[in-house]
Every structure is written in C-alpha cells, then in structure tokens.
Design a protein around this motif. Structure first.
Motif, PDB file in Angstrom:
ATOM      1  N   UNK A  22      52.088  45.268  39.727  1.00  0.00           N
ATOM      2  CA  UNK A  22      52.035  44.637  38.409  1.00  0.00           C
ATOM      3  C   UNK A  22      50.996  45.366  37.565  1.00  0.00           C
ATOM      4  N   UNK A  23      51.241  45.388  36.264  1.00  0.00           N
ATOM      5  CA  UNK A  23      50.326  46.036  35.332  1.00  0.00           C
ATOM      6  C   UNK A  23      49.569  44.993  34.529  1.00  0.00           C
ATOM      7  N   UNK A  24      48.313  45.314  34.223  1.00  0.00           N
ATOM      8  CA  UNK A  24      47.444  44.411  33.486  1.00  0.00           C
ATOM      9  C   UNK A  24      46.661  45.194  32.445  1.00  0.00           C
ATOM     10  N   UNK A  25      46.455  44.590  31.277  1.00  0.00           N
ATOM     11  CA  UNK A  25      45.561  45.150  30.265  1.00  0.00           C
ATOM     12  C   UNK A  25      44.182  44.542  30.504  1.00  0.00           C
ATOM     13  N   UNK A  91      35.542  48.394  39.030  1.00  0.00           N
ATOM     14  CA  UNK A  91      36.065  48.055  40.357  1.00  0.00           C
ATOM     15  C   UNK A  91      34.884  47.814  41.303  1.00  0.00           C
ATOM     16  N   UNK A  92      33.918  48.712  41.259  1.00  0.00           N
ATOM     17  CA  UNK A  92      32.727  48.539  42.098  1.00  0.00           C
ATOM     18  C   UNK A  92      31.975  47.264  41.719  1.00  0.00           C
ATOM     19  N   UNK A  93      31.867  47.021  40.415  1.00  0.00           N
ATOM     20  CA  UNK A  93      31.165  45.831  39.935  1.00  0.00           C
ATOM     21  C   UNK A  93      31.898  44.558  40.363  1.00  0.00           C
ATOM     22  N   UNK A 112      46.339  39.270  45.474  1.00  0.00           N
ATOM     23  CA  UNK A 112      46.089  40.045  44.255  1.00  0.00           C
ATOM     24  C   UNK A 112      45.821  39.081  43.096  1.00  0.00           C
ATOM     25  N   UNK A 113      46.625  38.033  43.012  1.00  0.00           N
ATOM     26  CA  UNK A 113      46.560  37.086  41.894  1.00  0.00           C
ATOM     27  C   UNK A 113      45.248  36.294  41.869  1.00  0.00           C
ATOM     28  N   UNK A 114      44.759  35.880  43.033  1.00  0.00           N
ATOM     29  CA  UNK A 114      43.583  35.014  43.083  1.00  0.00           C
ATOM     30  C   UNK A 114      42.285  35.732  43.422  1.00  0.00           C
ATOM     31  N   UNK A 115      42.361  36.833  44.176  1.00  0.00           N
ATOM     32  CA  UNK A 115      41.140  37.457  44.680  1.00  0.00           C
ATOM     33  C   UNK A 115      40.868  38.854  44.146  1.00  0.00           C
ATOM     34  N   UNK A 116      41.789  39.402  43.357  1.00  0.00           N
ATOM     35  CA  UNK A 116      41.581  40.755  42.843  1.00  0.00           C
ATOM     36  C   UNK A 116      41.600  40.782  41.317  1.00  0.00           C
ATOM     37  N   UNK A 121      39.241  41.553  35.971  1.00  0.00           N
ATOM     38  CA  UNK A 121      39.253  41.187  34.558  1.00  0.00           C
ATOM     39  C   UNK A 121      37.838  40.854  34.096  1.00  0.00           C
ATOM     40  N   UNK A 122      37.122  40.060  34.884  1.00  0.00           N
ATOM     41  CA  UNK A 122      35.733  39.718  34.534  1.00  0.00           C
ATOM     42  C   UNK A 122      34.863  40.958  34.456  1.00  0.00           C
ATOM     43  N   UNK A 123      35.003  41.855  35.401  1.00  0.00           N
ATOM     44  CA  UNK A 123      34.178  43.064  35.421  1.00  0.00           C
ATOM     45  C   UNK A 123      34.503  43.988  34.247  1.00  0.00           C
TER      46      UNK A 123
END
Length: 126
Positions: A22-25, A91-93, A112-116, A121-123
């Motif tokens: 899946x792709x995300x902005x 990603x590291x953050x 992926x949906x809950x833990x990645x 997104x927050x980082x």
C-alpha cells in the motif's frame, strides 16, 4: 504445512513486493509499504539484493520516495524491515533504531496498519 503455504521461492521479487503493498503520503513524500509473510525470515533476506533492486525500480517508475518491505515471521510474530530509498531518518525515529544493512529488526511487530504506518506518519510529521 505452514512452510508450504508461505513458499516464496516460486515468486519473483516484484511479485513478492507487489502482492500486499500500500502507498501512503507522509509529509509530502510517497511511501510504499509492502508486507511479506513467511515462516523463515532467511527465506526473504537471502534475496535481499534482488528485493532492493525491485524496490528501487518501482521507486523510479512509480515515483515512490521510500519503499519499505516488512517481512513478518508468522510463527514468532517478529518482523524485519527492509528500507529502500529516502528519507530514512523518519524510519529510524519511528522505531527508535538505527538502520544497518538497509534493515531494522522489529520484534513483536506484525501489523502494517497498527504497528508501522501510524508510527511512520508521526515521525514524518514531527
């Protein structure tokens, strides 16, 4: 029986990274996150160079900035993240770890949906 059901050998690297992706902005960047389920992470990472190459090709052809391949061991509920592209700092953050050999170990991560994606997104938005 599980090993037979997660046989990756018959699939190309492109098939592996496109089967569940899946792709995300995120903060103006396009991030593609693929997930490969397996019973042996070594089955995935013995093909690391070819997977990286396939992800780089898709980054170039489809305009992704960052391609993440989450390989998940369905037996022990641990994952390893393969990181291809930039920026890698978020990603590291997101996971509080340093990428080594384009990889991050993610014990206990299976979703992926809950833990990645939420952590990424927050980082990215920080």
């Amino acid at each position: 029986m599980l090993k037979a059901g997660t046989n990756l050998d018959s699939k190309t690297e492109k098939e592996l990274i496109d089967a569940d992706a899946k792709s995300f902005e995120m903060a103006g960047k396009t991030v593609r996150v693929a997930q490969i389920n397996t019973v042996d992470l070594d089955d995935v990472f013995k093909r690391q160079a070819a997977l990286e190459s396939a992800a780089k090709d898709e980054n170039a052809s489809d305009g992704y900035d960052l391609f993440l391949i989450l390989a998940t061991n369905i037996l022990d509920s641990n994952s390893e993240l393969l990181v291809v592209g930039n920026p890698t700092e978020p990603v590291e953050k997101a996971f509080g770890k340093t990428i080594a050999n384009n990889r991050l170990s993610l014990p206990g991560v299976v979703s992926r949906k809950k833990q990645v994606v939420p952590q990424l997104t927050d980082a990215f938005n920080a």
